[in-house]
Design an enzyme around this catalytic site. Structure first.
Site, PDB file in Angstrom:
ATOM      1  CG  ASN A   1     -11.737  -0.631   4.274  1.00  0.00           C
ATOM      2  OD1 ASN A   1     -12.063  -1.061   5.381  1.00  0.00           O
ATOM      3  ND2 ASN A   1     -10.577  -0.050   4.050  1.00  0.00           N
TER       4      ASN A   1
ATOM      5  CG  HIS B   1      -8.525  -3.166  -2.139  1.00  0.00           C
ATOM      6  ND1 HIS B   1      -9.465  -2.458  -2.850  1.00  0.00           N
ATOM      7  CD2 HIS B   1      -8.344  -2.497  -0.980  1.00  0.00           C
ATOM      8  CE1 HIS B   1      -9.825  -1.390  -2.158  1.00  0.00           C
ATOM      9  NE2 HIS B   1      -9.168  -1.392  -1.017  1.00  0.00           N
ATOM     10  CG  LEU B   2      -8.831  -9.779   0.672  1.00  0.00           C
ATOM     11  CD1 LEU B   2      -9.379  -9.712  -0.743  1.00  0.00           C
ATOM     12  CD2 LEU B   2      -8.481 -11.212   1.037  1.00  0.00           C
TER      13      LEU B   2
ATOM     14  CD  GLN C   1     -14.694  -0.551  -2.278  1.00  0.00           C
ATOM     15  OE1 GLN C   1     -15.854  -0.793  -1.909  1.00  0.00           O
ATOM     16  NE2 GLN C   1     -14.121  -1.157  -3.288  1.00  0.00           N
TER      17      GLN C   1
ATOM     18  CG  ASP D   1      -2.044   0.972   1.128  1.00  0.00           C
ATOM     19  OD1 ASP D   1      -3.205   0.523   1.080  1.00  0.00           O
ATOM     20  OD2 ASP D   1      -1.787   2.198   1.092  1.00  0.00           O
TER      21      ASP D   1
HETATM   22  P1  5GP Z   1      -9.624   1.271   0.533  1.00  0.00           P
HETATM   23  O1  5GP Z   1      -9.745   2.561   1.304  1.00  0.00           O
HETATM   24  O2  5GP Z   1     -10.348   1.366  -0.790  1.00  0.00           O
HETATM   25  O3  5GP Z   1      -9.978   0.061   1.309  1.00  0.00           O
HETATM   26  O4  5GP Z   1      -8.081   1.108   0.244  1.00  0.00           O
HETATM   27  C1  5GP Z   1      -7.427   1.614  -0.863  1.00  0.00           C
HETATM   28  C2  5GP Z   1      -5.968   1.589  -0.528  1.00  0.00           C
HETATM   29  O5  5GP Z   1      -5.249   1.710  -1.733  1.00  0.00           O
HETATM   30  C3  5GP Z   1      -5.510   2.728   0.377  1.00  0.00           C
HETATM   31  O6  5GP Z   1      -4.938   2.191   1.542  1.00  0.00           O
HETATM   32  C4  5GP Z   1      -4.512   3.492  -0.472  1.00  0.00           C
HETATM   33  O7  5GP Z   1      -3.411   3.955   0.287  1.00  0.00           O
HETATM   34  C5  5GP Z   1      -4.096   2.483  -1.522  1.00  0.00           C
HETATM   35  N1  5GP Z   1      -3.776   3.017  -2.803  1.00  0.00           N
HETATM   36  C6  5GP Z   1      -4.515   3.887  -3.552  1.00  0.00           C
HETATM   37  N2  5GP Z   1      -3.926   4.142  -4.730  1.00  0.00           N
HETATM   38  C7  5GP Z   1      -2.767   3.406  -4.743  1.00  0.00           C
HETATM   39  C8  5GP Z   1      -1.710   3.261  -5.701  1.00  0.00           C
HETATM   40  O8  5GP Z   1      -1.719   3.846  -6.772  1.00  0.00           O
HETATM   41  N3  5GP Z   1      -0.697   2.422  -5.344  1.00  0.00           N
HETATM   42  C9  5GP Z   1      -0.667   1.766  -4.156  1.00  0.00           C
HETATM   43  N4  5GP Z   1       0.399   0.971  -3.922  1.00  0.00           N
HETATM   44  N5  5GP Z   1      -1.646   1.876  -3.234  1.00  0.00           N
HETATM   45  C10 5GP Z   1      -2.679   2.690  -3.523  1.00  0.00           C
END
Ligand code: 5GP
Ligand code: ZN
Length: 114
Positions: free
Chosen positions: A87, A100-101, A94, A30
């Site tokens: 999420n 994603h996990l 989310q 992440d």
């Molecule tokens: P969510 O909030 O949807 O459960 O998690 C999305 C996650 O993706 C977040 O923790 C955010 O930091 C990560 N993320 C978003 N864009 C990118 C990216 O371009 N590269 C990486 N490695 N992580 C990302």
């Protein structure tokens, strides 16, 4: 789904370092880690959220969780413990709408989550 950042990562269109991949899934760190180890495991096929899991093969989630478990083992988290988070939707927090996990480890977690 050309605009999906996780589809782009899964297909190698970005410079993201892939820690593990096979025909069904990919794992990468992440970019905004919430724990010493914070890895995302995604299906290569675009699925927007857990709400859309019905479109996927029945074996997909087993494969994703097995990948998380193998990563936790290889990163030395199995003994100390770790957390797996999915999420879902706005109230679930989310922000990227490609399933994603989150694999979080390396520190003690709180419950309930904020
Ligand atoms: P969510 O909030 O949807 O459960 O998690 C999305 C996650 O993706 C977040 O923790 C955010 O930091 C990560 N993320 C978003 N864009 C990118 C990216 O371009 N590269 C990486 N490695 N992580 C990302
Ligand atoms: Zn996608």
């Amino acid at each position: 789904m050309n605009s999906c950042i996780f589809c782009a990562i899964a297909s190698g269109q970005t410079g993201a370092e892939i820690l593990f991949e096979d025909e069904q899934c990919a794992a990468f760190r992440d970019m905004n880690p919430q724990a010493p180890t914070h890895i995302l495991v995604i299906p290569k096929r675009h699925i927007s959220s857990l709400n859309d899991l019905g479109q996927a093969p029945h074996t997909l989630m087993h494969h994703l969780f097995l990948t998380v478990q193998n990563l936790a083992e290889s990163l030395g988290l199995s003994r100390t413990g770790y957390r797996v988070v999915i999420n879902t939707g706005a109230d679930g927090g989310q922000t990227v709408f490609h399933l994603h996990l989150h694999l979080l480890g390396g520190r003690s977690m709180q419950w309930p989550p904020g």
